[in-house]
Scaffold this motif. Sequence first.
Motif, PDB file in Angstrom:
ATOM      1  N   THR A   1       0.846  -1.109   0.078  1.00 42.75           N
ATOM      2  CA  THR A   1      -0.108  -0.088  -0.152  1.00 42.75           C
ATOM      3  C   THR A   1       0.997   1.159  -0.089  1.00 42.75           C
ATOM      4  O   THR A   1       2.168   0.991   0.337  1.00 42.75           O
ATOM      5  N   PRO A   2       0.461   2.311  -0.402  1.00 38.48           N
ATOM      6  CA  PRO A   2       1.317   3.588  -0.301  1.00 38.48           C
ATOM      7  C   PRO A   2       1.696   3.823   1.068  1.00 38.48           C
ATOM      8  O   PRO A   2       2.877   4.285   1.170  1.00 38.48           O
ATOM      9  N   ALA A   3       1.073   3.452   2.263  1.00 35.10           N
ATOM     10  CA  ALA A   3       1.742   3.873   3.666  1.00 35.10           C
ATOM     11  C   ALA A   3       2.593   2.711   3.618  1.00 35.10           C
ATOM     12  O   ALA A   3       3.742   3.114   4.530  1.00 35.10           O
ATOM     13  N   TYR A   4       2.666   1.595   3.364  1.00 39.59           N
ATOM     14  CA  TYR A   4       3.278   0.316   3.724  1.00 39.59           C
ATOM     15  C   TYR A   4       4.804   0.810   2.964  1.00 39.59           C
ATOM     16  O   TYR A   4       5.934   0.861   3.292  1.00 39.59           O
ATOM     17  N   GLU A   5       4.764   1.315   1.716  1.00 39.32           N
ATOM     18  CA  GLU A   5       5.885   1.734   0.956  1.00 39.32           C
ATOM     19  C   GLU A   5       6.621   2.737   1.913  1.00 39.32           C
ATOM     20  O   GLU A   5       7.791   2.357   1.599  1.00 39.32           O
ATOM     21  N   LYS A   6       5.980   3.767   2.137  1.00 41.65           N
ATOM     22  CA  LYS A   6       6.596   4.825   2.801  1.00 41.65           C
ATOM     23  C   LYS A   6       7.382   4.303   4.224  1.00 41.65           C
ATOM     24  O   LYS A   6       8.661   4.682   4.734  1.00 41.65           O
ATOM     25  N   GLU A   7       6.833   3.307   4.857  1.00 38.03           N
ATOM     26  CA  GLU A   7       7.426   2.612   6.113  1.00 38.03           C
ATOM     27  C   GLU A   7       8.613   1.532   5.658  1.00 38.03           C
ATOM     28  O   GLU A   7       9.586   1.913   6.309  1.00 38.03           O
ATOM     29  N   ILE A   8       8.571   1.241   4.518  1.00 36.46           N
ATOM     30  CA  ILE A   8       9.697   0.401   4.121  1.00 36.46           C
ATOM     31  C   ILE A   8      10.722   1.267   3.467  1.00 36.46           C
ATOM     32  O   ILE A   8      11.948   0.847   3.852  1.00 36.46           O
ATOM     33  N   VAL A   9      10.442   2.455   2.956  1.00 35.90           N
ATOM     34  CA  VAL A   9      11.637   3.212   2.598  1.00 35.90           C
ATOM     35  C   VAL A   9      12.070   3.860   3.980  1.00 35.90           C
ATOM     36  O   VAL A   9      13.652   3.949   3.875  1.00 35.90           O
ATOM     37  N   ALA A  10      11.345   4.215   4.609  1.00 37.16           N
ATOM     38  CA  ALA A  10      12.080   4.854   5.883  1.00 37.16           C
ATOM     39  C   ALA A  10      12.775   3.877   6.675  1.00 37.16           C
ATOM     40  O   ALA A  10      13.978   4.534   7.202  1.00 37.16           O
ATOM     41  N   ALA A  11      12.462   2.651   6.709  1.00 33.87           N
ATOM     42  CA  ALA A  11      13.060   1.570   7.551  1.00 33.87           C
ATOM     43  C   ALA A  11      14.498   1.501   6.713  1.00 33.87           C
ATOM     44  O   ALA A  11      15.630   1.392   7.368  1.00 33.87           O
ATOM     45  N   LEU A  12      14.665   1.321   5.330  1.00 37.71           N
ATOM     46  CA  LEU A  12      15.825   1.431   4.727  1.00 37.71           C
ATOM     47  C   LEU A  12      16.852   2.608   4.913  1.00 37.71           C
ATOM     48  O   LEU A  12      17.801   2.313   4.965  1.00 37.71           O
ATOM     49  N   ARG A  13      16.033   3.636   4.821  1.00 38.41           N
ATOM     50  CA  ARG A  13      16.785   4.952   4.973  1.00 38.41           C
ATOM     51  C   ARG A  13      17.516   5.059   6.273  1.00 38.41           C
ATOM     52  O   ARG A  13      18.592   5.494   6.564  1.00 38.41           O
ATOM     53  N   SER A  14      16.757   4.684   7.603  1.00 39.81           N
ATOM     54  CA  SER A  14      17.041   4.369   8.828  1.00 39.81           C
ATOM     55  C   SER A  14      18.432   3.606   8.978  1.00 39.81           C
ATOM     56  O   SER A  14      19.334   3.782   9.534  1.00 39.81           O
ATOM     57  N   THR A  15      18.178   2.355   8.293  1.00 42.63           N
ATOM     58  CA  THR A  15      19.235   1.180   8.367  1.00 42.63           C
ATOM     59  C   THR A  15      20.595   2.029   7.571  1.00 42.63           C
ATOM     60  O   THR A  15      21.899   1.662   7.914  1.00 42.63           O
ATOM     61  N   ALA A  16      20.440   2.687   6.661  1.00 39.67           N
ATOM     62  CA  ALA A  16      21.693   3.041   5.713  1.00 39.67           C
ATOM     63  C   ALA A  16      22.274   4.248   6.578  1.00 39.67           C
ATOM     64  O   ALA A  16      23.438   4.185   6.818  1.00 39.67           O
ATOM     65  N   ASP A  17      21.497   4.856   7.230  1.00 39.43           N
ATOM     66  CA  ASP A  17      21.929   6.377   8.132  1.00 39.43           C
ATOM     67  C   ASP A  17      22.955   5.406   9.148  1.00 39.43           C
ATOM     68  O   ASP A  17      23.989   5.901   9.754  1.00 39.43           O
ATOM     69  N   ILE A  18      22.351   4.493  10.033  1.00 40.46           N
ATOM     70  CA  ILE A  18      22.874   3.857  10.901  1.00 40.46           C
ATOM     71  C   ILE A  18      24.324   3.255  10.482  1.00 40.46           C
ATOM     72  O   ILE A  18      25.424   3.194  11.010  1.00 40.46           O
ATOM     73  N   THR A  19      24.281   2.547   9.416  1.00 46.66           N
ATOM     74  CA  THR A  19      25.465   1.998   8.720  1.00 46.66           C
ATOM     75  C   THR A  19      26.525   2.939   8.616  1.00 46.66           C
ATOM     76  O   THR A  19      27.780   2.777   8.883  1.00 46.66           O
ATOM     77  N   LEU A  20      26.031   3.866   7.968  1.00 42.18           N
ATOM     78  CA  LEU A  20      27.068   4.968   7.662  1.00 42.18           C
ATOM     79  C   LEU A  20      27.583   5.752   8.677  1.00 42.18           C
ATOM     80  O   LEU A  20      28.854   6.184   8.748  1.00 42.18           O
ATOM     81  N   GLN A  21      27.017   5.799   9.854  1.00 39.29           N
ATOM     82  CA  GLN A  21      27.508   6.455  11.088  1.00 39.29           C
ATOM     83  C   GLN A  21      28.576   5.470  11.706  1.00 39.29           C
ATOM     84  O   GLN A  21      29.684   5.954  12.168  1.00 39.29           O
ATOM     85  N   ILE A  22      28.104   4.123  11.817  1.00 40.71           N
ATOM     86  CA  ILE A  22      29.251   3.047  12.382  1.00 40.71           C
ATOM     87  C   ILE A  22      30.617   3.309  11.391  1.00 40.71           C
ATOM     88  O   ILE A  22      31.737   3.215  11.907  1.00 40.71           O
TER      89      ILE A  22
END
Length: 270
Positions: free
Chosen positions: A240-261
Amino acid sequence: MNQHQAAVAAPPASGVRGVKSAARTVEVLELLAARGNEPVTVRELCDALEAPRSSTYALLRTLTDLGWVRSDSTRSLYSIGIRALLAGTTYLDTDPLLRVVQPHVEQVSRQLDETVHYGRLDHTDMVYLATHQSSSYARAQNRVGRRLPAYSTSLGKAVLAQFSDEELEKHLPPILAALTPTTITSRTALRKDLDATRKRGYSIDDEENTPGLRCFGIPLPIRDDVVDALSCSVPIERLTPAYEKEIVAALRSTADITLQIVRGLGGLLG
């Protein structure tokens, strides 16, 4: 002349010519690896490599004796050997980024209960370095070491969107072959898709590799030249559009955490 042969024929920028026998050996191993569980005959290899039977057979015998290629009892069918596996696992075991990224791939996959991938650009393909599957569905082809064309994957398009038009051409094959009915096969259409990716901030593979699956990709700008990315594959019926946003937000958060590490570790990339 295929791409490997062209690379041998033309001297690289350093002015040092490639070694033809070494290039031919790599061609054989890559062709066998691409076949997966389908053995190949000497004739098929000769046709694919545009090479004489005598030299191809001699090379196969040598690679078989050394364990890089295996054959049946009649030495008429050939496939990739165990030493290729050992070389591949060594790459995975020693890659410093993979050690950082893999736990977070597993974490976000469990959080979403979707299949999440980490991949790296290699010429025109994305190579899958880590995958964690959804518990809701399983795909046999979700394996580490799998290669798919960058232009048809969300992983690849997340990376390709970082390039200029000139750089982009270096990472596209001469023909954009269709993997499914919705694969983008036009360079013009692909550039439009990559423009949309830049504006959105994430890439989309809309059933371009597997019917029934839509995938979302986020680049991992760990190096100056962005070649790494994360993606999530989702059955279309669950989207759903809402679930797509949730997925992208989760991927972005994961990418940000990885880059910080990675940045905190300083010399991780040498």
